[in-house]
Design a protein around this motif. Sequence first.
Motif, PDB file in Angstrom:
ATOM      1  N   ILE A 173       1.378  -0.908   0.236  1.00 13.74           N
ATOM      2  CA  ILE A 173       0.100  -0.169   0.007  1.00 13.74           C
ATOM      3  C   ILE A 173       1.062   1.117   0.143  1.00 13.74           C
ATOM      4  CG2 ILE A 173      -1.834   1.305   1.569  1.00 13.74           C
ATOM      5  CD1 ILE A 173      -2.690  -1.182   2.230  1.00 13.74           C
ATOM      6  N   GLN A 174       0.922   2.177  -1.133  1.00 15.34           N
ATOM      7  CA  GLN A 174       1.552   3.172  -0.463  1.00 15.34           C
ATOM      8  C   GLN A 174       0.991   4.561  -0.303  1.00 15.34           C
ATOM      9  OE1 GLN A 174       3.932   3.380  -2.876  1.00 15.34           O
ATOM     10  NE2 GLN A 174       3.745   1.199  -3.457  1.00 15.34           N
ATOM     11  N   SER A 175      -0.146   5.116   0.148  1.00 15.14           N
ATOM     12  CA  SER A 175      -1.092   5.852   0.924  1.00 15.14           C
ATOM     13  C   SER A 175       0.435   5.692   2.557  1.00 15.14           C
ATOM     14  CB  SER A 175      -2.108   5.761   1.155  1.00 15.14           C
ATOM     15  OG  SER A 175      -2.503   6.727   3.081  1.00 15.14           O
ATOM     16  N   ARG A 176       1.263   6.818   2.973  1.00 11.76           N
ATOM     17  CA  ARG A 176       1.085   6.827   3.871  1.00 11.76           C
ATOM     18  C   ARG A 176       0.448   6.923   5.380  1.00 11.76           C
ATOM     19  NH1 ARG A 176       5.159  11.369   6.396  1.00 11.76           N
ATOM     20  NH2 ARG A 176       6.577  10.668   7.871  1.00 11.76           N
ATOM     21  N   PHE A 177      -0.912   7.463   5.359  1.00  5.92           N
ATOM     22  CA  PHE A 177      -2.166   7.620   5.890  1.00  5.92           C
ATOM     23  C   PHE A 177      -2.263   6.015   6.730  1.00  5.92           C
ATOM     24  CE2 PHE A 177      -6.572   7.395   7.500  1.00  5.92           C
ATOM     25  CZ  PHE A 177      -6.002   8.508   8.516  1.00  5.92           C
ATOM     26  N   ILE A 178      -2.688   5.036   5.486  1.00  3.93           N
ATOM     27  CA  ILE A 178      -3.084   3.590   5.431  1.00  3.93           C
ATOM     28  C   ILE A 178      -2.026   3.283   6.190  1.00  3.93           C
ATOM     29  CG2 ILE A 178      -3.898   2.037   4.303  1.00  3.93           C
ATOM     30  CD1 ILE A 178      -5.309   3.836   2.933  1.00  3.93           C
ATOM     31  N   ARG A 179      -0.672   3.571   5.802  1.00  7.17           N
ATOM     32  CA  ARG A 179       0.492   2.350   6.551  1.00  7.17           C
ATOM     33  C   ARG A 179       0.514   3.130   7.460  1.00  7.17           C
ATOM     34  NH1 ARG A 179       5.163   3.318   4.518  1.00  7.17           N
ATOM     35  NH2 ARG A 179       4.362   5.034   2.606  1.00  7.17           N
ATOM     36  N   SER A 180       0.596   3.883   7.594  1.00 10.49           N
ATOM     37  CA  SER A 180       0.576   4.550   9.633  1.00 10.49           C
ATOM     38  C   SER A 180      -0.345   4.197  10.028  1.00 10.49           C
ATOM     39  CB  SER A 180       0.599   6.093   9.399  1.00 10.49           C
ATOM     40  OG  SER A 180       2.071   6.682   9.053  1.00 10.49           O
ATOM     41  N   PHE A 181      -1.065   4.228   9.598  1.00 12.99           N
ATOM     42  CA  PHE A 181      -2.962   3.900  10.072  1.00 12.99           C
ATOM     43  C   PHE A 181      -2.592   1.958  11.126  1.00 12.99           C
ATOM     44  CE2 PHE A 181      -7.592   1.117   9.940  1.00 12.99           C
ATOM     45  CZ  PHE A 181      -8.179   2.364  10.815  1.00 12.99           C
ATOM     46  N   LEU A 182      -2.179   0.895   9.867  1.00 13.11           N
ATOM     47  CA  LEU A 182      -2.092   0.082   9.584  1.00 13.11           C
ATOM     48  C   LEU A 182      -0.619  -0.870  11.209  1.00 13.11           C
ATOM     49  CD1 LEU A 182      -2.458  -1.391   6.317  1.00 13.11           C
ATOM     50  CD2 LEU A 182      -3.979  -1.665   8.236  1.00 13.11           C
ATOM     51  N   TYR A 183      -0.095   0.542  11.147  1.00 13.06           N
ATOM     52  CA  TYR A 183       1.463  -0.237  11.784  1.00 13.06           C
ATOM     53  C   TYR A 183       0.432   0.435  13.145  1.00 13.06           C
ATOM     54  CZ  TYR A 183       5.277   0.741  14.239  1.00 13.06           C
ATOM     55  OH  TYR A 183       6.296   1.090  15.842  1.00 13.06           O
ATOM     56  N   TYR A 184      -0.372   1.217  13.220  1.00 14.11           N
ATOM     57  CA  TYR A 184      -0.666   1.206  14.819  1.00 14.11           C
ATOM     58  C   TYR A 184      -2.149   0.117  15.294  1.00 14.11           C
ATOM     59  CZ  TYR A 184       1.832   5.843  14.426  1.00 14.11           C
ATOM     60  OH  TYR A 184       2.734   6.293  14.504  1.00 14.11           O
ATOM     61  N   ILE A 185      -2.591   0.250  14.018  1.00 16.06           N
ATOM     62  CA  ILE A 185      -4.404  -1.372  14.613  1.00 16.06           C
ATOM     63  C   ILE A 185      -3.724  -2.012  15.461  1.00 16.06           C
ATOM     64  CG2 ILE A 185      -5.492  -3.193  13.520  1.00 16.06           C
ATOM     65  CD1 ILE A 185      -6.761  -0.308  13.305  1.00 16.06           C
ATOM     66  N   PRO A 186      -2.801  -2.972  15.735  1.00 17.56           N
ATOM     67  CA  PRO A 186      -2.411  -4.319  17.138  1.00 17.56           C
ATOM     68  C   PRO A 186      -2.465  -3.828  17.744  1.00 17.56           C
ATOM     69  CG  PRO A 186      -0.017  -4.156  15.023  1.00 17.56           C
ATOM     70  CD  PRO A 186      -1.554  -3.428  14.673  1.00 17.56           C
ATOM     71  N   TYR A 187      -1.963  -2.758  18.920  1.00 12.30           N
ATOM     72  CA  TYR A 187      -1.932  -1.949  19.803  1.00 12.30           C
ATOM     73  C   TYR A 187      -2.833  -1.771  19.866  1.00 12.30           C
ATOM     74  CZ  TYR A 187       2.795  -1.956  18.379  1.00 12.30           C
ATOM     75  OH  TYR A 187       4.837  -3.035  17.839  1.00 12.30           O
ATOM     76  N   ALA A 188      -3.933  -1.003  19.123  1.00 14.83           N
ATOM     77  CA  ALA A 188      -4.709  -0.260  19.088  1.00 14.83           C
ATOM     78  C   ALA A 188      -6.068  -1.510  19.922  1.00 14.83           C
ATOM     79  CB  ALA A 188      -5.463   0.386  18.599  1.00 14.83           C
ATOM     80  N   VAL A 189      -5.666  -2.439  18.510  1.00 14.95           N
ATOM     81  CA  VAL A 189      -6.406  -3.780  19.211  1.00 14.95           C
ATOM     82  C   VAL A 189      -6.673  -4.014  20.549  1.00 14.95           C
ATOM     83  CG1 VAL A 189      -6.880  -5.778  18.562  1.00 14.95           C
ATOM     84  CG2 VAL A 189      -6.936  -3.751  16.981  1.00 14.95           C
ATOM     85  N   LEU A 190      -5.300  -4.729  21.055  1.00 11.61           N
ATOM     86  CA  LEU A 190      -4.775  -4.976  21.960  1.00 11.61           C
ATOM     87  C   LEU A 190      -5.404  -4.601  23.332  1.00 11.61           C
ATOM     88  CD1 LEU A 190      -1.365  -7.673  21.452  1.00 11.61           C
ATOM     89  CD2 LEU A 190      -3.642  -8.297  21.169  1.00 11.61           C
ATOM     90  N   ALA A 191      -4.555  -2.692  23.393  1.00  5.18           N
ATOM     91  CA  ALA A 191      -5.159  -2.032  24.426  1.00  5.18           C
ATOM     92  C   ALA A 191      -6.580  -2.190  24.497  1.00  5.18           C
ATOM     93  CB  ALA A 191      -4.955  -0.576  23.433  1.00  5.18           C
ATOM     94  N   ALA A 192      -7.905  -2.191  23.458  1.00  4.13           N
ATOM     95  CA  ALA A 192      -9.232  -1.947  23.350  1.00  4.13           C
ATOM     96  C   ALA A 192      -9.495  -3.206  24.073  1.00  4.13           C
ATOM     97  CB  ALA A 192      -9.791  -1.439  22.494  1.00  4.13           C
ATOM     98  N   MET A 193      -8.737  -4.518  23.724  1.00  5.25           N
ATOM     99  CA  MET A 193      -9.084  -5.744  24.421  1.00  5.25           C
ATOM    100  C   MET A 193      -8.732  -6.150  25.624  1.00  5.25           C
ATOM    101  SD  MET A 193      -8.395  -8.577  21.058  1.00  5.25           S
ATOM    102  CE  MET A 193      -9.497 -10.128  21.745  1.00  5.25           C
ATOM    103  N   THR A 194      -7.562  -5.295  26.295  1.00  4.80           N
ATOM    104  CA  THR A 194      -7.348  -5.254  27.323  1.00  4.80           C
ATOM    105  C   THR A 194      -8.005  -4.786  28.589  1.00  4.80           C
ATOM    106  OG1 THR A 194      -5.390  -6.137  26.400  1.00  4.80           O
ATOM    107  CG2 THR A 194      -5.865  -5.325  29.110  1.00  4.80           C
ATOM    108  N   PHE A 195      -8.467  -3.327  28.364  1.00  3.36           N
ATOM    109  CA  PHE A 195      -9.469  -2.637  28.872  1.00  3.36           C
ATOM    110  C   PHE A 195      -9.930  -1.916  28.501  1.00  3.36           C
ATOM    111  CE2 PHE A 195      -4.696  -1.687  28.946  1.00  3.36           C
ATOM    112  CZ  PHE A 195      -4.714  -1.871  31.213  1.00  3.36           C
TER     113      PHE A 195
END
Lengths: 240, 101
Positions: free
Chosen positions: B31-53
């Motif tokens: 994926i070329q878009s810098r925004f989408i690549r950044s978004f996908l980079y942050y997804i795992p941390y956001a998912v795990l944080a929301a699942m935990t707390f």
Amino acid sequence: MTAKEPSVFRQGFKDGLPIGIGYFSVAFSFGIAAVSSGISWWQAVLISFTNLTSSGQFAGIGLIASFASYIEMALTEFVINMRYTLMGISLSQKLSPAFKMPFKLTLGHCNTDEIFAVAMSRQGEVSPAYMGGLSILPYVGWTGGTLAGAVLGNILPFSLSQALGIMIYGMFMAIIIPAARRERPVLFVVLTSVIISCIIYFVPAFSFITSGFSIIICAVAASALAAWLHPVEGEVADET
Amino acid sequence: MKHNYWIYLLIMFGVTYLTRVAPLVIFRKKIQSRFIRSFLYYIPYAVLAAMTFPAVFFAAGSVPAAAAGVAAAVIAALMGGSLFTVAVTASAVVYVVSLLI
């Protein structure tokens, strides 16, 4: 490349050990819950063997027990598991060229929350050998834990089984905390996600939002905000 | 109408499988878009944080015991513990605290 594959496989296998142990304890409680909801031990094991997911399975046995419609089952599973699609898109960017279609169709199904998190925190690309090695012990732990819980059930003292309930979250924290400490934007993502998650959980007006949907909302909102405020450098997300 | 276990199983497996495998099959190019690549980079941390707390506080029978487990996990993680070390530490602390209270 190919000469290194056995050691890559071994590394994956080793990285899967803590996940496998964590899964065993969570699956154990799934086995107990499944049998007490009225399905037989082999049915519980078969669900774990084919699904390899915690929240979807816990919701699933609840639906089976309440004679829910097939549509309801499909929708619930879809909403709870939609996060895998987001994670799958993320993972797709990190797969090595050797990750051909047959591997995607098989190993792709092993992309659980924890396997995903470990695979993504790895430097460089993810090869089929690594993903295969990484998936073995979690798969064995998840299926075996379900069998043990379903058959042995209530042998475990109550206090011990409750203490095991927190293991999976301990693993989650072991992934997010060091990363949040290392990188400011990750700390921002984690805090944003936690705040939204707590608002949805505690504010009565949002009580209609299921836990599966809540995760999606938190993940999308926190990641989008962070991507907008703190876009990552090219080489961070694209390590080829 | 009586519902069939095998159909439930097939639906559970089918939906879970598709949500995981479809994105791998569909997204083949970087994926070329810098925004989408950044978004996908942050997804795992956001998912795990929301699942935990806040779920973790209700995962151990009592909130004080779970809170002690969370504190122990945070300390163990900050000290550089592995996945396994952190998880076992949290579990052990929950076990001890729930015996005490």
